[in-house]
Design a protein around this motif. Structure first.
Motif, PDB file in Angstrom:
ATOM      1  N   PHE A   1      -1.344 -11.981  -2.927  1.00 36.64           N
ATOM      2  CA  PHE A   1      -1.875 -11.167  -3.633  1.00 36.64           C
ATOM      3  C   PHE A   1      -2.906 -10.436  -2.586  1.00 36.64           C
ATOM      4  CE2 PHE A   1      -0.613 -12.282  -7.939  1.00 36.64           C
ATOM      5  CZ  PHE A   1      -0.175 -11.648  -8.531  1.00 36.64           C
TER       6      PHE A   1
ATOM      7  N   GLY B   1      -1.006  -8.558  -0.125  1.00 35.54           N
ATOM      8  CA  GLY B   1      -0.682  -7.404  -1.250  1.00 35.54           C
ATOM      9  C   GLY B   1       0.670  -7.587  -1.002  1.00 35.54           C
TER      10      GLY B   1
ATOM     11  N   ARG C   1       2.736  -8.248  -6.959  1.00 31.78           N
ATOM     12  CA  ARG C   1       2.479  -7.687  -7.569  1.00 31.78           C
ATOM     13  C   ARG C   1       2.604  -8.412  -9.007  1.00 31.78           C
ATOM     14  NH1 ARG C   1       6.384  -4.613  -9.759  1.00 31.78           N
ATOM     15  NH2 ARG C   1       8.557  -4.465  -8.605  1.00 31.78           N
TER      16      ARG C   1
ATOM     17  N   TRP D   1      -5.772  -4.044  -1.811  1.00 29.01           N
ATOM     18  CA  TRP D   1      -4.924  -4.413  -2.441  1.00 29.01           C
ATOM     19  C   TRP D   1      -4.931  -5.115  -4.130  1.00 29.01           C
ATOM     20  CZ3 TRP D   1      -1.480  -2.683   0.568  1.00 29.01           C
ATOM     21  CH2 TRP D   1      -1.185  -2.577   1.876  1.00 29.01           C
ATOM     22  N   GLY D   2      -6.511  -5.645  -3.987  1.00 26.08           N
ATOM     23  CA  GLY D   2      -6.810  -5.921  -5.302  1.00 26.08           C
ATOM     24  C   GLY D   2      -7.170  -7.227  -5.535  1.00 26.08           C
TER      25      GLY D   2
ATOM     26  N   SER E   1       5.288 -13.322 -11.221  1.00 22.37           N
ATOM     27  CA  SER E   1       5.048 -12.332 -10.047  1.00 22.37           C
ATOM     28  C   SER E   1       6.248 -11.402  -8.951  1.00 22.37           C
ATOM     29  CB  SER E   1       3.381 -12.493  -8.911  1.00 22.37           C
ATOM     30  OG  SER E   1       2.343 -12.580 -10.229  1.00 22.37           O
TER      31      SER E   1
ATOM     32  N   GLY F   1       9.343  -1.511  -5.204  1.00 21.51           N
ATOM     33  CA  GLY F   1       7.637  -2.331  -4.816  1.00 21.51           C
ATOM     34  C   GLY F   1       6.990  -1.664  -3.939  1.00 21.51           C
TER      35      GLY F   1
END
Length: 303
Positions: free
Chosen positions: A103, A106, A109, A80-81, A150, A185
């Motif tokens: 975060f 996931g 954002r 997810w980052g 976010s 999203g």
């Protein structure tokens, strides 16, 4: 620190330490990965309640609650980052802020310029996903906890709580929300201003900026998720069994490759032929009994 006794996968108990005023949660080693859907829902509920408290920054010399060693900042990367945490150098565990936990899963954002403009136009401010404090329109981070502004996607949160789809027919997976963004999203499709807060492209619920709002919408899944954890729904069991059956050709192919490799090195062996016959398509009563017992055992373990 508040100790939360949560349920993990396979009914195992998981204890998580939550610091409500500093909006942090402490996970021992791999506790985060051991949480099942109902446990994540309960944890997010405690996080939402903690956002009613004024934020207190973590002191500079924060230490591991187990060994009192100083903590180090660790940057993690998932599918997810990126996310970060304060980790014990002796690997006893790590602190994560509420936002970093979301975060990592996931579920949030960063705000786009369109998201920011829509929220400011409607509410006059942006709510911090981590501590719940209002963020001014031009601020690049929360003035209280320094988290990045976010949005939290409700549809994705619902799927994360129920990855097997036991509650897929529940209206929460498609119900519109009061707050949202100008981008979906889930699929990223552009949304026209003033449109109902549901994506016309994929039908997903749009993102919200307050953790309490997101939790309020998915909390209705709690009883079904708990019932599913105790005894999986019939259609979920059927999916698991189908997945096991679909894997049999791969097992047969693996046996064939291993047999060919062994024959090439040491020559053929009657024992290999007997073992292979269990995984070939020829009728074999012993194979049928073995597969039936294997499927029954898998069903018993998962139910």
């Amino acid at each position: 620190m508040q100790v939360l006794a949560l349920r993990g996968h396979y009914g195992q108990a998981v204890e998580v330490d939550l610091c409500a005023p500093c909006h942090l949660v402490w996970f021992d080693v791999i506790e985060s990965a051991r949480l099942n859907g109902p446990a994540i829902l309960e944890l997010i509920g405690h996080m939402a309640q903690a956002q009613s408290l004024a934020h207190q920054p973590l002191r500079q010399q924060a230490a591991c609650p187990r060994c009192r060693s100083g903590l180090k900042t660790v940057h993690n990367r998932s599918r997810w980052g990126r996310s970060l945490q304060l980790e014990c150098p002796k690997r006893h565990g790590a602190y994560q802020s509420f936002a970093e936990f979301l975060f990592e899963k996931g579920l949030v954002r960063p705000l786009s310029s369109a998201d920011r403009a829509a929220l400011i136009r409607r509410d006059g401010h942006i709510d911090c996903v981590n501590c719940g404090a209002p963020i001014a329109g031009g601020d690049a981070q929360c003035g209280h906890c320094r988290s990045v502004p976010s949005l939290l996607d409700v549809a994705r949160l619902a799927r994360a709580l129920d990855p097997e789809g036991a509650t897929e027919d529940h209206p929460v997976h498609a119900t519109a929300t009061h707050r949202g963004a100008l981008q979906c999203g889930a699929c990223g499709a552009a949304l026209a201003p003033g449109q109902a807060m549901q994506c016309a492209q994929c039908g997903a619920t749009l993102a919200v900026s307050r953790l309490a709002d997101a939790h309020r919408q998915v909390a209705v899944l709690g009883p079904q998720l708990q019932a599913h954890a105790e005894k999986p729904a019939p259609h979920t069991v059927a999916r698991r069994m189908a997945a096991l059956s679909a894997d049999l050709p791969r097992q047969r192919e693996w046996i064939l490759r291993m047999r060919a490799d062994t024959a090439g090195r040491h020559g053929g062996d009657e024992d290999d032929d007997e073992l292979l016959s269990w995984f070939t398509r020829r009728t074999n009563p012993l194979r049928a009994v073995f597969i039936a017992l294997l499927l029954w055992w898998a069903w018993w373990m998962w139910s």
